[in-house]
Motif scaffolding. Structure first.
Motif, PDB file in Angstrom:
ATOM      1  N   GLU A 121       0.847  -1.207   0.000  1.00  0.00           N
ATOM      2  CA  GLU A 121       0.000   0.000   0.000  1.00  0.00           C
ATOM      3  C   GLU A 121       0.883   1.258   0.000  1.00  0.00           C
ATOM      4  O   GLU A 121       0.568   2.269  -0.645  1.00  0.00           O
ATOM      5  CB  GLU A 121      -0.919  -0.056   1.230  1.00  0.00           C
ATOM      6  CG  GLU A 121      -2.026   0.949   1.228  1.00  0.00           C
ATOM      7  CD  GLU A 121      -3.214   0.563   2.123  1.00  0.00           C
ATOM      8  OE1 GLU A 121      -3.363  -0.610   2.515  1.00  0.00           O
ATOM      9  OE2 GLU A 121      -4.006   1.470   2.415  1.00  0.00           O
ATOM     10  N   ASN A 167      -2.410   0.236  14.175  1.00  0.00           N
ATOM     11  CA  ASN A 167      -2.975  -0.846  13.366  1.00  0.00           C
ATOM     12  C   ASN A 167      -2.536  -0.797  11.912  1.00  0.00           C
ATOM     13  O   ASN A 167      -2.514  -1.829  11.246  1.00  0.00           O
ATOM     14  CB  ASN A 167      -4.504  -0.859  13.468  1.00  0.00           C
ATOM     15  CG  ASN A 167      -5.134   0.367  12.861  1.00  0.00           C
ATOM     16  OD1 ASN A 167      -4.556   1.457  12.914  1.00  0.00           O
ATOM     17  ND2 ASN A 167      -6.285   0.216  12.269  1.00  0.00           N
ATOM     18  N   PHE A 168      -2.247   0.394  11.406  1.00  0.00           N
ATOM     19  CA  PHE A 168      -1.580   0.530  10.104  1.00  0.00           C
ATOM     20  C   PHE A 168      -0.352   1.392  10.368  1.00  0.00           C
ATOM     21  O   PHE A 168      -0.324   2.568  10.056  1.00  0.00           O
ATOM     22  CB  PHE A 168      -2.516   1.113   9.038  1.00  0.00           C
ATOM     23  CG  PHE A 168      -3.287   0.030   8.341  1.00  0.00           C
ATOM     24  CD1 PHE A 168      -2.856  -0.481   7.121  1.00  0.00           C
ATOM     25  CD2 PHE A 168      -4.390  -0.543   8.929  1.00  0.00           C
ATOM     26  CE1 PHE A 168      -3.529  -1.521   6.495  1.00  0.00           C
ATOM     27  CE2 PHE A 168      -5.076  -1.588   8.312  1.00  0.00           C
ATOM     28  CZ  PHE A 168      -4.643  -2.073   7.091  1.00  0.00           C
ATOM     29  N   VAL A 172      -0.388   4.355   6.716  1.00  0.00           N
ATOM     30  CA  VAL A 172      -1.066   5.651   6.871  1.00  0.00           C
ATOM     31  C   VAL A 172      -0.046   6.794   6.846  1.00  0.00           C
ATOM     32  O   VAL A 172      -0.313   7.875   6.323  1.00  0.00           O
ATOM     33  CB  VAL A 172      -1.949   5.654   8.141  1.00  0.00           C
ATOM     34  CG1 VAL A 172      -2.550   7.020   8.377  1.00  0.00           C
ATOM     35  CG2 VAL A 172      -3.065   4.610   7.997  1.00  0.00           C
ATOM     36  N   TRP A 175       0.484   7.261   3.171  1.00  0.00           N
ATOM     37  CA  TRP A 175      -0.619   7.999   2.527  1.00  0.00           C
ATOM     38  C   TRP A 175      -0.345   9.490   2.623  1.00  0.00           C
ATOM     39  O   TRP A 175      -0.504  10.242   1.666  1.00  0.00           O
ATOM     40  CB  TRP A 175      -1.945   7.774   3.259  1.00  0.00           C
ATOM     41  CG  TRP A 175      -2.576   6.440   3.201  1.00  0.00           C
ATOM     42  CD1 TRP A 175      -2.157   5.340   2.507  1.00  0.00           C
ATOM     43  CD2 TRP A 175      -3.771   6.052   3.896  1.00  0.00           C
ATOM     44  NE1 TRP A 175      -3.019   4.304   2.735  1.00  0.00           N
ATOM     45  CE2 TRP A 175      -4.009   4.715   3.578  1.00  0.00           C
ATOM     46  CE3 TRP A 175      -4.635   6.713   4.754  1.00  0.00           C
ATOM     47  CZ2 TRP A 175      -5.094   4.011   4.086  1.00  0.00           C
ATOM     48  CZ3 TRP A 175      -5.717   6.027   5.267  1.00  0.00           C
ATOM     49  CH2 TRP A 175      -5.949   4.689   4.936  1.00  0.00           C
ATOM     50  N   THR A 245      -4.930   9.960  12.822  1.00  0.00           N
ATOM     51  CA  THR A 245      -5.687   8.716  12.738  1.00  0.00           C
ATOM     52  C   THR A 245      -5.781   8.130  14.133  1.00  0.00           C
ATOM     53  O   THR A 245      -4.770   8.033  14.823  1.00  0.00           O
ATOM     54  CB  THR A 245      -4.959   7.713  11.820  1.00  0.00           C
ATOM     55  OG1 THR A 245      -4.810   8.316  10.550  1.00  0.00           O
ATOM     56  CG2 THR A 245      -5.744   6.424  11.679  1.00  0.00           C
ATOM     57  N   GLU A 268      -9.064  10.896  10.559  1.00  0.00           N
ATOM     58  CA  GLU A 268      -9.520   9.563  10.138  1.00  0.00           C
ATOM     59  C   GLU A 268      -9.711   8.780  11.429  1.00  0.00           C
ATOM     60  O   GLU A 268      -8.764   8.267  12.001  1.00  0.00           O
ATOM     61  CB  GLU A 268      -8.474   8.926   9.218  1.00  0.00           C
ATOM     62  CG  GLU A 268      -9.045   7.859   8.310  1.00  0.00           C
ATOM     63  CD  GLU A 268      -8.819   6.475   8.844  1.00  0.00           C
ATOM     64  OE1 GLU A 268      -9.766   5.933   9.464  1.00  0.00           O
ATOM     65  OE2 GLU A 268      -7.725   5.941   8.662  1.00  0.00           O
ATOM     66  N   ARG A 301      -8.812  -3.214  12.153  1.00  0.00           N
ATOM     67  CA  ARG A 301      -8.764  -2.174  11.116  1.00  0.00           C
ATOM     68  C   ARG A 301      -9.864  -1.172  11.409  1.00  0.00           C
ATOM     69  O   ARG A 301     -10.918  -1.559  11.926  1.00  0.00           O
ATOM     70  CB  ARG A 301      -9.051  -2.755   9.728  1.00  0.00           C
ATOM     71  CG  ARG A 301      -7.972  -3.637   9.186  1.00  0.00           C
ATOM     72  CD  ARG A 301      -8.234  -3.906   7.702  1.00  0.00           C
ATOM     73  NE  ARG A 301      -7.317  -4.916   7.225  1.00  0.00           N
ATOM     74  CZ  ARG A 301      -6.791  -4.943   5.998  1.00  0.00           C
ATOM     75  NH1 ARG A 301      -7.119  -4.028   5.113  1.00  0.00           N
ATOM     76  NH2 ARG A 301      -5.962  -5.898   5.638  1.00  0.00           N
ATOM     77  N   CYS A 302      -9.658   0.075  10.975  1.00  0.00           N
ATOM     78  CA  CYS A 302     -10.765   1.047  11.054  1.00  0.00           C
ATOM     79  C   CYS A 302     -11.911   0.564  10.191  1.00  0.00           C
ATOM     80  O   CYS A 302     -13.069   0.885  10.446  1.00  0.00           O
ATOM     81  CB  CYS A 302     -10.353   2.396  10.504  1.00  0.00           C
ATOM     82  SG  CYS A 302      -8.927   3.049  11.256  1.00  0.00           S
ATOM     83  N   THR A 303     -11.559  -0.179   9.138  1.00  0.00           N
ATOM     84  CA  THR A 303     -12.565  -0.629   8.178  1.00  0.00           C
ATOM     85  C   THR A 303     -13.138  -2.005   8.517  1.00  0.00           C
ATOM     86  O   THR A 303     -13.922  -2.550   7.735  1.00  0.00           O
ATOM     87  CB  THR A 303     -11.924  -0.717   6.776  1.00  0.00           C
ATOM     88  OG1 THR A 303     -10.708  -1.449   6.904  1.00  0.00           O
ATOM     89  CG2 THR A 303     -11.663   0.643   6.169  1.00  0.00           C
ATOM     90  N   SER A 465     -13.662  -3.656   4.244  1.00  0.00           N
ATOM     91  CA  SER A 465     -12.242  -3.358   4.459  1.00  0.00           C
ATOM     92  C   SER A 465     -11.453  -3.601   3.181  1.00  0.00           C
ATOM     93  O   SER A 465     -11.977  -4.111   2.197  1.00  0.00           O
ATOM     94  CB  SER A 465     -11.685  -4.214   5.595  1.00  0.00           C
ATOM     95  OG  SER A 465     -11.522  -5.539   5.166  1.00  0.00           O
ATOM     96  N   GLY A 466     -10.178  -3.201   3.237  1.00  0.00           N
ATOM     97  CA  GLY A 466      -9.290  -3.487   2.116  1.00  0.00           C
ATOM     98  C   GLY A 466      -9.488  -2.565   0.933  1.00  0.00           C
ATOM     99  O   GLY A 466      -9.459  -2.995  -0.222  1.00  0.00           O
ATOM    100  N   ALA A 467      -9.629  -1.263   1.207  1.00  0.00           N
ATOM    101  CA  ALA A 467      -9.805  -0.288   0.122  1.00  0.00           C
ATOM    102  C   ALA A 467      -8.519  -0.122  -0.681  1.00  0.00           C
ATOM    103  O   ALA A 467      -7.416  -0.262  -0.149  1.00  0.00           O
ATOM    104  CB  ALA A 467     -10.224   1.049   0.704  1.00  0.00           C
ATOM    105  N   PHE A 473      -9.846   8.003   0.896  1.00  0.00           N
ATOM    106  CA  PHE A 473     -10.159   7.150   2.045  1.00  0.00           C
ATOM    107  C   PHE A 473     -10.589   8.015   3.221  1.00  0.00           C
ATOM    108  O   PHE A 473      -9.870   8.931   3.621  1.00  0.00           O
ATOM    109  CB  PHE A 473      -8.926   6.333   2.431  1.00  0.00           C
ATOM    110  CG  PHE A 473      -9.192   5.354   3.548  1.00  0.00           C
ATOM    111  CD1 PHE A 473      -9.510   4.035   3.278  1.00  0.00           C
ATOM    112  CD2 PHE A 473      -9.143   5.773   4.877  1.00  0.00           C
ATOM    113  CE1 PHE A 473      -9.774   3.140   4.308  1.00  0.00           C
ATOM    114  CE2 PHE A 473      -9.398   4.884   5.914  1.00  0.00           C
ATOM    115  CZ  PHE A 473      -9.723   3.560   5.618  1.00  0.00           C
TER     116      PHE A 473
HETATM  117  C1  UN1 Z   1      -7.080   1.729   8.839  1.00  0.00           C
HETATM  118  O1  UN1 Z   1      -7.595   0.743   9.342  1.00  0.00           O
HETATM  119  O2  UN1 Z   1      -6.752   2.721   9.527  1.00  0.00           O
HETATM  120  O3  UN1 Z   1      -9.084  -0.184   3.627  1.00  0.00           O
HETATM  121  C2  UN1 Z   1      -6.708   1.812   7.408  1.00  0.00           C
HETATM  122  C3  UN1 Z   1      -8.332  -0.814   4.379  1.00  0.00           C
HETATM  123  C4  UN1 Z   1      -6.867  -0.462   4.356  1.00  0.00           C
HETATM  124  C5  UN1 Z   1      -6.600   0.729   5.199  1.00  0.00           C
HETATM  125  C6  UN1 Z   1      -7.161   0.661   6.584  1.00  0.00           C
HETATM  126  N1  UN1 Z   1      -6.483  -0.210   2.987  1.00  0.00           N
HETATM  127  O4  UN1 Z   1      -8.733  -1.693   5.131  1.00  0.00           O
END
Ligand code: UN1
Length: 516
Positions: A121, A167-168, A172, A175, A245, A268, A301-303, A465-467, A473
């Motif tokens: 990533e 977590n990332f 991040v 990014w 974040t 975020e 993950r945030c996602t 998740s996994g964008a 984002f």
């Molecule tokens: C996060 O959890 O802060 O979309 C980022 C996703 C990852 C990024 C997550 N590409 O799950």
């Protein structure tokens, strides 16, 4: 509950892992940091790999000063030349992909495949930012006055403080940093205190790229520390943008402080992401997508998928297939082959998980599978927290379900009709990511229409998740509203300037005003 029979039973010693971490850091040219008060722990055993010195208030001031000195030179450097620095950083990341991923595994507990994905990533972000360095385009606007030209141009903004979460631990930062650097901004990075070693490795790479391209010193810096260091950056008048974040609570503290000094914020924050499973869903695909989104990265993950909203006609089938899939997940040392779920980051994360599980029954719910901490691993390493991902069937969307528990705990709810599904879906306080599994075109399009998902990210037949990095984002409501990574997220790192040039001999005033 089923017995736990499939955990990976052997944990390495912390000393073994420290030796690996030391060797890896050596490959980045980073000397083993020791002697400070910030312990670098590995969630694999819960032990300290080493320790680093934290930044003082004076260190933060000095870092901001250095960043602003670098800014004065860097903002004059043509953007494609700035892009060359990021191109070289991307090349170094490719070269060190395996080493950096291994460090991510040691510090954040991710399985190697996911750790490699995180470094990928970063590489993808560098590629995107290099392209951007020739495309920071503005607009030509129609002036109401004759012989006037009006444009909108984007100028570098200033020093950016980048506050990241465990977590990332590296993606991040990438990014933000890859884009900030091509936009002409220096970066001061406060990594999570839990993942300092990966930050030092990244810093070594960016310094090498900077030296090779003749970029000014101080373009990228790391300050180590806890909330007090974050606060010093947040309050510093020399920091133009705070990109943070973390939790919603953190964002709630940061946003007014930055606003109070008219700085810019990019937040975020958390997510309480849902997926709808509609009557027409392809369950083979949905079950795989759900398990990855809910249990992958140990639910950190945030996602991560936290709420599953299933049509009543498919509810029992979905729950039983998910429970079957959950029981096959191998939990344990992320460095062991075949393990899909590593440890939680620390005791606090485990306590949040255990607390939520204890509330499930009280709220009329039922834990279908998972939720146990492995006793054998707990005995070997009392400060390491290995849990089986949990699936809980809930009668209603209670306060518990609406709370983000940063762990692998998936709540399952049922719905009868579309309006009910959307009402449940959008009742979350957060608004990061969302998804629907359906083969009904109308439902898919409705989910993506103004009356559909209220989140920043909305997916069809993919978990939340996994964008990919190509899109912007971020999310709405208590997720904070920020956008990072692709699309036009770069604009957050730049100052918009509306420019008007009069190339005539007269001085017509706007709005037809006559004067003098
Ligand atoms: C996060 O959890 O802060 O979309 C980022 C996703 C990852 C990024 C997550 N590409 O799950």
């Amino acid at each position: 509950m089923p017995p736990i029979t499939d955990l990976a039973l052997d944990l390495p010693t912390t000393d073994d892992l420290a030796a690996v971490a030391g060797a890896l850091l050596g490959r980045f040219g980073v000397a083993w940091p020791d002697g400070g008060e910030n312990e670098a722990r590995t969630p694999i055993t819960g032990g300290a790999l080493g320790s680093t010195r934290g930044a003082t208030a004076a260190d933060v001031d000095a870092a901001v000063e250095r960043a602003n000195t670098a800014f004065r030179a860097w903002r004059l450097t043509p953007p494609p030349r700035r892009g060359e620095l990021v191109r070289q950083l991307g090349a170094l990341l490719r070269e060190h992909k395996d080493d950096l991923a291994e460090l991510v595994t040691l510090e954040a507990g991710k399985i190697p495949g996911e750790a490699q994905g995180e470094v990928q990533e970063m590489i993808d972000m560098c590629d995107l930012a290099v392209g951007l360095s020739r495309q920071l385009y503005g607009l030509t606007l129609a002036s109401e006055r004759p012989e006037h030209r009006m444009t909108e141009v984007w100028q570098p903004l200033g020093a950016c403080a980048v506050i990241t979460s465990f977590n990332f631990p590296v993606a991040v930062w990438a990014w933000n940093t890859s884009v900030a650097l091509v936009c002409g901004d220096p970066v001061i990075w406060k990594p999570s205190e839990k993942t300092v070693l990966t930050a030092l490795a990244c810093q070594a790479l960016v310094e090498r790229a900077a030296a090779a391209t003749g970029a000014p010193a101080g373009l990228s810096q790391v300050v180590v520390g806890g909330p007090e260091v974050g606060k010093a950056l947040v309050d510093h008048p020399g920091v133009a943008l705070v990109s943070a974040t973390g939790s919603t609570a953190m964002g709630r503290a940061v946003a007014p402080r930055v606003a109070g000094r008219f700085g810019r914020c990019l937040l975020e924050l958390g997510g309480n992401n849902a997926a709808i499973v509609a009557p027409s869903a392809d369950l083979d695909l949905a079950v795989r997508g759900i398990v990855f989104a809910a249990a992958g990265t140990a639910g950190q993950r945030c996602t991560t998928l936290r709420r599953l909203i299933v049509h009543e006609s498919r509810h029992d089938e979905v729950v039983s297939r998910l429970a079957g899939a959950y029981r096959t997940l191998r939990v344990g040392n992320p460095r062991d082959t075949g393990v899909l779920v590593g440890p939680l980051i620390d005791r606090r994360a485990y306590e949040g998980f255990a607390r939520a599980l204890a509330e499930v029954a009280a709220g009329g719910g039922q834990v279908v599978t998972g939720g146990q901490r492995d006793p054998a691993l707990a005995e070997q390493a009392p400060e390491a927290f290995y849990v089986r991902p949990a699936l809980a069937s809930m009668a209603e969307q209670s306060e518990l379900v609406l709370r983000e528990t940063f762990a692998p705990l998936l709540y399952v709810l049922r719905y009868g009709d579309w309006d009910e599904a959307m009402a449940l879906h959008n009742a979350a306080r957060h608004g990061l990511s969302s998804s629907i599994f359906t083969n009904d075109l109308r439902e898919a399009e409705r989910f993506l229409s103004p009356g559909g998902s209220d989140c920043g990210i909305a997916n069809v037949n993919i978990g939340p998740s996994g964008a990919e990095i190509g899109g912007a984002f971020g999310g709405e409501k208590e997720t904070g509203g920020g956008r990072e990574a692709g699309s036009d997220a770069w604009r957050a790192y730049m100052r918009r300037q509306t420019c008007t040039v009069n190339f005539g001999r007269d001085l017509p005033l706007a709005q037809g005003v006559e004067f003098l």
